[in-house]
Design an enzyme around this catalytic site. Structure first.
Site, PDB file in Angstrom:
ATOM      1  N   GLU A   1     110.126  10.926  51.692  1.00  0.00           N
ATOM      2  CA  GLU A   1     108.910  10.410  50.781  1.00  0.00           C
ATOM      3  C   GLU A   1     108.680  11.146  49.325  1.00  0.00           C
ATOM      4  O   GLU A   1     109.649  11.753  49.064  1.00  0.00           O
ATOM      5  CB  GLU A   1     107.693  10.689  51.582  1.00  0.00           C
ATOM      6  CG  GLU A   1     107.315   9.690  52.841  1.00  0.00           C
ATOM      7  CD  GLU A   1     106.538   8.620  52.442  1.00  0.00           C
ATOM      8  OE1 GLU A   1     106.712   8.325  51.306  1.00  0.00           O
ATOM      9  OE2 GLU A   1     106.349   7.801  53.415  1.00  0.00           O
TER      10      GLU A   1
ATOM     11  N   GLU B   1     110.224  18.046  58.442  1.00  0.00           N
ATOM     12  CA  GLU B   1     110.970  19.319  58.934  1.00  0.00           C
ATOM     13  C   GLU B   1     110.001  20.089  59.747  1.00  0.00           C
ATOM     14  O   GLU B   1     109.062  20.109  59.854  1.00  0.00           O
ATOM     15  CB  GLU B   1     111.671  19.982  57.632  1.00  0.00           C
ATOM     16  CG  GLU B   1     112.334  19.104  56.944  1.00  0.00           C
ATOM     17  CD  GLU B   1     113.364  19.894  55.749  1.00  0.00           C
ATOM     18  OE1 GLU B   1     113.384  21.144  56.064  1.00  0.00           O
ATOM     19  OE2 GLU B   1     114.058  19.433  54.794  1.00  0.00           O
TER      20      GLU B   1
ATOM     21  N   ASN C   1      98.026  11.373  52.250  1.00  0.00           N
ATOM     22  CA  ASN C   1      99.298  10.702  52.337  1.00  0.00           C
ATOM     23  C   ASN C   1     100.185  10.457  50.861  1.00  0.00           C
ATOM     24  O   ASN C   1     101.282  10.606  50.836  1.00  0.00           O
ATOM     25  CB  ASN C   1      99.098   9.332  52.955  1.00  0.00           C
ATOM     26  CG  ASN C   1     100.193   8.582  53.217  1.00  0.00           C
ATOM     27  OD1 ASN C   1     100.787   7.887  52.451  1.00  0.00           O
ATOM     28  ND2 ASN C   1     100.578   8.719  54.357  1.00  0.00           N
TER      29      ASN C   1
ATOM     30  N   ASN D   1      97.429   4.135  52.442  1.00  0.00           N
ATOM     31  CA  ASN D   1      98.865   4.720  52.136  1.00  0.00           C
ATOM     32  C   ASN D   1      98.925   4.796  50.609  1.00  0.00           C
ATOM     33  O   ASN D   1      98.306   5.534  49.975  1.00  0.00           O
ATOM     34  CB  ASN D   1      99.681   3.954  52.804  1.00  0.00           C
ATOM     35  CG  ASN D   1     100.923   4.651  53.140  1.00  0.00           C
ATOM     36  OD1 ASN D   1     101.534   5.500  52.311  1.00  0.00           O
ATOM     37  ND2 ASN D   1     101.576   4.374  54.385  1.00  0.00           N
TER      38      ASN D   1
ATOM     39  N   ASP E   1     103.540   0.647  51.799  1.00  0.00           N
ATOM     40  CA  ASP E   1     103.670   2.169  51.802  1.00  0.00           C
ATOM     41  C   ASP E   1     103.612   2.384  50.201  1.00  0.00           C
ATOM     42  O   ASP E   1     102.645   2.081  49.591  1.00  0.00           O
ATOM     43  CB  ASP E   1     104.817   2.743  52.488  1.00  0.00           C
ATOM     44  CG  ASP E   1     104.810   3.988  52.907  1.00  0.00           C
ATOM     45  OD1 ASP E   1     104.467   4.920  52.166  1.00  0.00           O
ATOM     46  OD2 ASP E   1     105.573   4.401  53.878  1.00  0.00           O
TER      47      ASP E   1
ATOM     48  N   HIS F   1     113.165   5.947  55.771  1.00  0.00           N
ATOM     49  CA  HIS F   1     113.010   6.754  57.172  1.00  0.00           C
ATOM     50  C   HIS F   1     113.981   6.583  58.229  1.00  0.00           C
ATOM     51  O   HIS F   1     114.227   7.117  58.966  1.00  0.00           O
ATOM     52  CB  HIS F   1     111.640   6.619  57.800  1.00  0.00           C
ATOM     53  CG  HIS F   1     110.639   6.985  56.984  1.00  0.00           C
ATOM     54  ND1 HIS F   1     109.139   6.865  57.099  1.00  0.00           N
ATOM     55  CD2 HIS F   1     110.561   7.762  55.774  1.00  0.00           C
ATOM     56  CE1 HIS F   1     108.314   7.239  56.466  1.00  0.00           C
ATOM     57  NE2 HIS F   1     109.311   8.041  55.463  1.00  0.00           N
TER      58      HIS F   1
END
Length: 310
Positions: A18, A35, A118, A176, A224, A283
């Site tokens: 991202e 992570e 976000n 978002n 997004d 993703h």
């Protein structure tokens, strides 16, 4: 109209890739929110990436009171500090001068817990707008189910020069990505597959909320990250839809161009300064790609020269 440009793979291994962003010096950053630490806790990271080689360098692993972060969006200010929207910690500011990571509070100006964060964008006056679709920041328990099912999302602003965010709107179904054009703020609402527009009337002050665009129905997710080009068109990552949707300057019920991606889940996009090269995180492969667009991307706040007339 369908476009199928050639996409070039830059690097993989960014868990939940991202937040692609350039600072004023052309250094490139992205985040890996998913992570994990050795104890299976969150340990999301901000990376600086060498675009020529794909090499990744960790510059910030935000945490507070033993809780790791999930940095999910990034933006640069005029001093080359990288601000991250963190789903678990709220706002994080990375200063490359001393390699420090500062966490900006747990509550808004009314004393209510921040609703995570976000994505984020500066307006032309230096106010920082960010979405809060999640559950309250750590140490509150993370909730990744209810936040998609009920209109609990919030929209915040950190006024320029201040340390405490202001609540600007709420009751959103997973707000978002954001973009700013002049005095208009656009916010993608993932669950309802809509992009809303607001008129900015001050730091943390909005009016005239309205539907600006719809993301094509039938896709598995929704809007997004997003970015403008110099023609005023908005490019929107349709997460789960395998496309970047392109809208005219005044929005609409459908995109005027659909850019076909070689992956299913584009998450965000950002143009190199003064360039038509667009960088896309996704993703499906936890990767970063680039492609060439028809024109240059619009200048971001960090690159604009402001002239005040007295």
């Amino acid at each position: 109209e369908l476009h199928q440009p050639r996409f070039t793979l830059i690097t993989k291994g960014l868990a939940g890739a991202e937040g692609p962003v350039f600072d004023t010096k052309g250094r490139f950053y992205a985040v890996a929110p998913l992570e994990q630490a050795s104890n299976d806790g969150s340990a999301g990271k901000l990376y600086r990436i060498e675009l020529e080689t794909g090499d990744k360098h960790v510059v910030c692993t935000p945490h507070v009171e033993g809780f790791g972060g999930k940095p999910n969006g990034s933006i640069s200010d005029k001093d080359d500090c990288i601000w991250c929207a963190d789903m678990r910690l709220g706002l994080v500011k990375f200063d490359p001068g001393d390699n420090s990571c500062k966490i900006y509070g747990k509550v808004d100006s009314s004393g209510n817990p921040l609703n995570g964060a976000n994505d984020l964008v500066f307006d032309d006056d230096g106010n920082l707008w960010f979405t809060g679709p999640g559950s309250p920041v750590a140490p509150a328990k993370e909730d990744m189910v209810t936040i998609f099912e009920v209109p609990s999302g919030k929209l915040y602003c950190l006024p320029k020069g201040e340390d405490v965010p202001v609540l600007a709107d709420d009751n959103l179904r997973f707000p978002n990505g954001l973009a700013v054009q002049g005095k208009v703020l656009l916010v993608g609402v993932t669950v309802t597959k809509e992009i809303l527009a607001y008129d900015i009337i001050g730091a943390g002050k909005l009016t005239n909320r309205r539907l600006w665009a719809k993301v094509p129905i039938g896709e598995t997710d929704g809007p997004d990250g997003m970015d403008f080009d110099v023609m005023g068109r908005l490019l929107v990552a349709n997460h789960g839809g395998s496309h970047i949707e392109v809208y005219p300057p005044d929005g609409g019920n459908a995109p005027i161009i659909r850019i076909r991606c070689p992956f299913e889940a584009p998450s965000n996009l950002h143009f190199r300064q003064n360039s038509n090269v667009c960088y896309v995180t996704e993703h499906s492969n936890d990767a970063l790609w680039s492609f060439e667009w028809e024109c240059r991307g619009a200048a971001m706040y960090c690159d604009k020269i402001r002239i005040d007339f007295f």
